[in-house]
Design a protein around this motif. Structure first.
Motif, PDB file in Angstrom:
ATOM      1  N   LYS A   1       0.856  -1.197   0.000  1.00 20.58           N
ATOM      2  CA  LYS A   1       0.000   0.000   0.000  1.00 20.58           C
ATOM      3  C   LYS A   1       0.887   1.241   0.000  1.00 20.58           C
ATOM      4  O   LYS A   1       2.099   1.172   0.239  1.00 20.58           O
ATOM      5  N   GLU A   2       0.272   2.328  -0.298  1.00 18.69           N
ATOM      6  CA  GLU A   2       0.998   3.600  -0.421  1.00 18.69           C
ATOM      7  C   GLU A   2       1.825   3.881   0.846  1.00 18.69           C
ATOM      8  O   GLU A   2       1.329   3.815   1.963  1.00 18.69           O
ATOM      9  N   GLY A   3       3.113   4.162   0.640  1.00 15.59           N
ATOM     10  CA  GLY A   3       3.985   4.516   1.745  1.00 15.59           C
ATOM     11  C   GLY A   3       4.732   3.358   2.371  1.00 15.59           C
ATOM     12  O   GLY A   3       5.599   3.576   3.222  1.00 15.59           O
ATOM     13  N   ASP A   4       4.406   2.117   1.993  1.00 15.40           N
ATOM     14  CA  ASP A   4       5.128   0.971   2.544  1.00 15.40           C
ATOM     15  C   ASP A   4       6.599   1.028   2.127  1.00 15.40           C
ATOM     16  O   ASP A   4       6.917   1.286   0.947  1.00 15.40           O
ATOM     17  N   LEU A   5       7.472   0.763   3.093  1.00 15.63           N
ATOM     18  CA  LEU A   5       8.902   0.687   2.786  1.00 15.63           C
ATOM     19  C   LEU A   5       9.236  -0.769   2.507  1.00 15.63           C
ATOM     20  O   LEU A   5       9.057  -1.633   3.364  1.00 15.63           O
ATOM     21  N   VAL A   6       9.695  -1.024   1.277  1.00 16.68           N
ATOM     22  CA  VAL A   6       9.941  -2.405   0.866  1.00 16.68           C
ATOM     23  C   VAL A   6      11.328  -2.535   0.261  1.00 16.68           C
ATOM     24  O   VAL A   6      11.987  -1.545  -0.085  1.00 16.68           O
ATOM     25  N   GLU A   7      11.717  -3.804   0.139  1.00 12.01           N
ATOM     26  CA  GLU A   7      12.946  -4.150  -0.553  1.00 12.01           C
ATOM     27  C   GLU A   7      12.593  -5.114  -1.664  1.00 12.01           C
ATOM     28  O   GLU A   7      11.843  -6.074  -1.434  1.00 12.01           O
ATOM     29  N   VAL A   8      13.103  -4.858  -2.874  1.00 10.83           N
ATOM     30  CA  VAL A   8      12.756  -5.695  -4.015  1.00 10.83           C
ATOM     31  C   VAL A   8      14.019  -6.183  -4.712  1.00 10.83           C
ATOM     32  O   VAL A   8      15.036  -5.481  -4.758  1.00 10.83           O
ATOM     33  N   ALA A   9      13.913  -7.410  -5.225  1.00  7.07           N
ATOM     34  CA  ALA A   9      14.966  -7.945  -6.094  1.00  7.07           C
ATOM     35  C   ALA A   9      14.447  -7.799  -7.503  1.00  7.07           C
ATOM     36  O   ALA A   9      13.348  -8.288  -7.820  1.00  7.07           O
ATOM     37  N   ALA A  10      15.184  -7.112  -8.381  1.00  4.88           N
ATOM     38  CA  ALA A  10      14.639  -6.803  -9.697  1.00  4.88           C
ATOM     39  C   ALA A  10      15.735  -6.711 -10.743  1.00  4.88           C
ATOM     40  O   ALA A  10      16.924  -6.569 -10.425  1.00  4.88           O
ATOM     41  N   ASN A  11      15.324  -6.826 -11.981  1.00  2.00           N
ATOM     42  CA  ASN A  11      16.204  -6.575 -13.131  1.00  2.00           C
ATOM     43  C   ASN A  11      15.824  -5.230 -13.722  1.00  2.00           C
ATOM     44  O   ASN A  11      14.641  -4.950 -13.946  1.00  2.00           O
ATOM     45  N   ILE A  12      16.824  -4.389 -14.001  1.00  3.62           N
ATOM     46  CA  ILE A  12      16.546  -3.086 -14.590  1.00  3.62           C
ATOM     47  C   ILE A  12      16.376  -3.249 -16.090  1.00  3.62           C
ATOM     48  O   ILE A  12      17.080  -4.029 -16.745  1.00  3.62           O
ATOM     49  N   SER A  13      15.391  -2.593 -16.649  1.00  2.00           N
ATOM     50  CA  SER A  13      15.115  -2.712 -18.083  1.00  2.00           C
ATOM     51  C   SER A  13      14.486  -1.412 -18.565  1.00  2.00           C
ATOM     52  O   SER A  13      14.268  -0.482 -17.791  1.00  2.00           O
ATOM     53  N   MET A  14      14.216  -1.360 -19.863  1.00  5.81           N
ATOM     54  CA  MET A  14      13.541  -0.203 -20.440  1.00  5.81           C
ATOM     55  C   MET A  14      12.326  -0.676 -21.208  1.00  5.81           C
ATOM     56  O   MET A  14      12.386  -1.665 -21.958  1.00  5.81           O
ATOM     57  N   TYR A  15      11.219   0.048 -21.024  1.00  3.87           N
ATOM     58  CA  TYR A  15      10.039  -0.212 -21.821  1.00  3.87           C
ATOM     59  C   TYR A  15      10.203   0.567 -23.115  1.00  3.87           C
ATOM     60  O   TYR A  15      10.016   1.781 -23.173  1.00  3.87           O
ATOM     61  N   VAL A  16      10.628  -0.130 -24.170  1.00  4.73           N
ATOM     62  CA  VAL A  16      11.076   0.500 -25.409  1.00  4.73           C
ATOM     63  C   VAL A  16      10.048   1.441 -26.026  1.00  4.73           C
ATOM     64  O   VAL A  16      10.395   2.552 -26.461  1.00  4.73           O
ATOM     65  N   PRO A  17       8.718   1.057 -26.095  1.00 10.63           N
ATOM     66  CA  PRO A  17       7.786   1.951 -26.786  1.00 10.63           C
ATOM     67  C   PRO A  17       7.705   3.339 -26.198  1.00 10.63           C
ATOM     68  O   PRO A  17       7.454   4.311 -26.911  1.00 10.63           O
ATOM     69  N   ARG A  18       7.935   3.485 -24.888  1.00  7.43           N
ATOM     70  CA  ARG A  18       7.843   4.820 -24.288  1.00  7.43           C
ATOM     71  C   ARG A  18       9.198   5.345 -23.820  1.00  7.43           C
ATOM     72  O   ARG A  18       9.308   6.476 -23.373  1.00  7.43           O
ATOM     73  N   GLY A  19      10.176   4.520 -23.851  1.00 10.74           N
ATOM     74  CA  GLY A  19      11.494   4.949 -23.393  1.00 10.74           C
ATOM     75  C   GLY A  19      11.575   5.075 -21.891  1.00 10.74           C
ATOM     76  O   GLY A  19      12.415   5.820 -21.377  1.00 10.74           O
ATOM     77  N   ASP A  20      10.701   4.357 -21.150  1.00 12.52           N
ATOM     78  CA  ASP A  20      10.698   4.434 -19.698  1.00 12.52           C
ATOM     79  C   ASP A  20      11.616   3.361 -19.117  1.00 12.52           C
ATOM     80  O   ASP A  20      11.504   2.173 -19.463  1.00 12.52           O
ATOM     81  N   ILE A  21      12.499   3.788 -18.230  1.00 14.73           N
ATOM     82  CA  ILE A  21      13.329   2.831 -17.504  1.00 14.73           C
ATOM     83  C   ILE A  21      12.497   2.297 -16.341  1.00 14.73           C
ATOM     84  O   ILE A  21      11.826   3.064 -15.638  1.00 14.73           O
ATOM     85  N   GLN A  22      12.512   0.970 -16.111  1.00 10.64           N
ATOM     86  CA  GLN A  22      11.705   0.380 -15.057  1.00 10.64           C
ATOM     87  C   GLN A  22      12.425  -0.821 -14.455  1.00 10.64           C
ATOM     88  O   GLN A  22      13.372  -1.354 -15.027  1.00 10.64           O
ATOM     89  N   LEU A  23      11.936  -1.201 -13.261  1.00  8.96           N
ATOM     90  CA  LEU A  23      12.434  -2.401 -12.590  1.00  8.96           C
ATOM     91  C   LEU A  23      11.423  -3.528 -12.783  1.00  8.96           C
ATOM     92  O   LEU A  23      10.232  -3.359 -12.497  1.00  8.96           O
ATOM     93  N   ASN A  24      11.915  -4.641 -13.292  1.00 11.14           N
ATOM     94  CA  ASN A  24      11.075  -5.851 -13.405  1.00 11.14           C
ATOM     95  C   ASN A  24      11.295  -6.655 -12.123  1.00 11.14           C
ATOM     96  O   ASN A  24      12.285  -7.359 -11.960  1.00 11.14           O
ATOM     97  N   VAL A  25      10.325  -6.533 -11.160  1.00 11.61           N
ATOM     98  CA  VAL A  25      10.505  -7.069  -9.812  1.00 11.61           C
ATOM     99  C   VAL A  25      10.226  -8.566  -9.777  1.00 11.61           C
ATOM    100  O   VAL A  25       9.191  -9.035 -10.267  1.00 11.61           O
ATOM    101  N   GLY A  26      11.161  -9.299  -9.157  1.00 10.13           N
ATOM    102  CA  GLY A  26      10.971 -10.746  -8.998  1.00 10.13           C
ATOM    103  C   GLY A  26      10.604 -11.136  -7.584  1.00 10.13           C
ATOM    104  O   GLY A  26       9.888 -12.106  -7.361  1.00 10.13           O
ATOM    105  N   MET A  27      11.113 -10.387  -6.583  1.00 17.10           N
ATOM    106  CA  MET A  27      10.822 -10.659  -5.180  1.00 17.10           C
ATOM    107  C   MET A  27      10.564  -9.348  -4.468  1.00 17.10           C
ATOM    108  O   MET A  27      11.104  -8.316  -4.858  1.00 17.10           O
ATOM    109  N   MET A  28       9.731  -9.413  -3.396  1.00 16.42           N
ATOM    110  CA  MET A  28       9.460  -8.228  -2.589  1.00 16.42           C
ATOM    111  C   MET A  28       9.306  -8.648  -1.133  1.00 16.42           C
ATOM    112  O   MET A  28       8.722  -9.685  -0.837  1.00 16.42           O
TER     113      MET A  28
END
Length: 410
Positions: free
Chosen positions: A74-101
């Motif tokens: 929920k909004e404001g939760d402090l979390v730790e995530v394991a993720a791969n960094i990638s880019m969503y090519v159609p918009r040029g947005d850099i994002q994290l593809n989260v595998g664990m939280m």
């Protein structure tokens, strides 16, 4: 690493080149941050941002992976995530593809949770074959929780609304802190003693939501083993829908919330009344059908009995018929005998000696009463009876003249 051409290229090619650089150059990372703009789509995928005081980054966690998280961010939760960094090519947005939280700062607790879960699972404490079905109509319900917990109020109000006729016994216990596991075990053992006396049909182990630290008492190994020994079905309703504890896996059934646990173990009063009404209607119909069937059977038996037992009117009629037939038969026989008698009388009349005497003949009988047919058999002095048409006479034979002398007349 992909080399970028010095020639003029398209935006898509550039974004793909950047994505390749990010994925190959950085790879998998653990990132800590606050949840922002969290959205769970109908597809099951999660989209959100992670942020801190110095920046933010877009994140996506697909359905196949977020099902293992164990809580709904929920909004404001402090979390730790394991993720791969990638880019969503159609918009040029850099994002994290989260595998664990996991919740921030809870990595050690979560690892301990997973380790114990794996251990108990291998021992068979979570086996579905060992799970027991809940009683459809429990006679008494036990609730184990803190008397001060808001969860208890929710459970009791739900039970009172759905099944006010079912008695509820509360076994108070601590539900948080280092003293909570032994307190919960003690409360369970007290409930088990009552259940073994056949006075409790189902047990609710409940508490409200909280952090992993708040719920950690329900991840205690000793408590898990005691839960597995319950003599009656046990329902775990700990935390919110996204909270999972070891107690949930060991219990016969996990409820998403304490209120949900109360709903699971009680039949809905209105639904029960409707079932009773339907059952009453069904019973009434069955009884009516049975009465009709037995009435028809009784009619058939009465009919058979009426044919089997003598009927006065019918018997009287039959007697009259038999009497008439007997009279007719007797009259026919009398007529037959009368006719034969007349015939015999006629024959006798024709053969009667009297008829011969009436024609002027006589019959001579010796002393033995035998008819005399031969004159030679008559001697002088014999006495004979002479039978004539009008009577008889006794005569004596004279030897000289063979004349007869009448001795007597009849």
């Amino acid at each position: 690493m992909t080399e970028i051409s010095k020639e003029i290229i398209g935006v898509g090619d550039l974004n793909r080149a950047i994505a390749s650089v990010l994925e190959e150059g950085i790879g998998s990372v653990w990132v800590r941050g606050e949840i922002s703009n969290f959205k769970a789509y109908d597809s099951g995928h999660w989209y959100f941002s992670l942020k801190d005081a110095e920046g933010q980054i877009r994140c996506v966690m697909f359905r196949g992976r977020n099902g293992q998280v164990g809580f709904l961010p929920k909004e404001g939760d402090l979390v730790e995530v394991a993720a791969n960094i990638s880019m969503y090519v159609p918009r040029g947005d850099i994002q994290l593809n989260v595998g664990m939280m996991r919740r921030a700062g809870q990595g050690g607790l979560y690892e301990a949770f997973l380790k114990l879960k794996d251990k108990l699972s291998k021992e068979g404490l979570f086996d579905e074959d060992a799970k027991r079905s809940l009683p459809k109509h429990p006679r008494r319900i036990a609730v184990i929780t803190s008397p001060q917990a808001a969860a208890l109020k929710d459970v009791l109000s739900t039970l009172a609304r759905r099944a006010p006729h079912i008695p509820v016994t509360i076994f108070p216990s601590l539900v948080q802190g280092v003293d909570a596991p032994p307190a919960l075990i003690k409360a369970l053992e007290a409930a088990y003693a009552v259940a073994k006396a056949d006075e409790i049909d189902v047990i609710l182990l409940v508490r409200g939501g909280g952090s992993i630290e708040d719920l950690w008492a329900f991840n205690d190994e000793g408590l898990a083993r005691v839960i597995a020994q319950s003599p009656v079905p046990l329902v775990s309703g700990v935390g919110h829908e996204t909270d999972f504890t070891i107690a949930d896996f060991v219990a016969d059934l996990r409820a998403p919330t304490p209120t949900g646990a109360a709903e699971l173990v009680t039949p809905d009063r209105q639904a029960l009344l409707q079932d009773l009404s339907a059952l009453s209607q069904k019973m009434s119909t069955r009884v009516s059908q049975r009465i009709d069937k037995e009435a028809q059977r009784l009619d058939q038996l009465s009919l058979r009995l009426s044919h089997a037992l003598p009927n006065a009117d019918r018997m009287k009629e039959k007697i009259e018929q038999l009497t008439m037939r007997l009279d007719q038969s007797w009259q026919v026989r009398i007529n037959t005998y009368s006719e034969k008698h007349r015939s015999w009388a006629s024959h006798l009349e024709l053969l009667s000696p009297q008829r011969t005497l009436d024609r002027g003949y006589a019959v001579l009988l010796n002393k033995q009463g035998q008819a005399l047919r031969d004159p030679k058999s008559i001697d002088q002095g014999d006495q004979v009876d002479v039978h004539l048409a009008l009577g008889s006479a006794q005569i004596e034979i004279s030897k000289v003249s063979l004349s007869a002398k009448i001795i007597s007349k009849e």
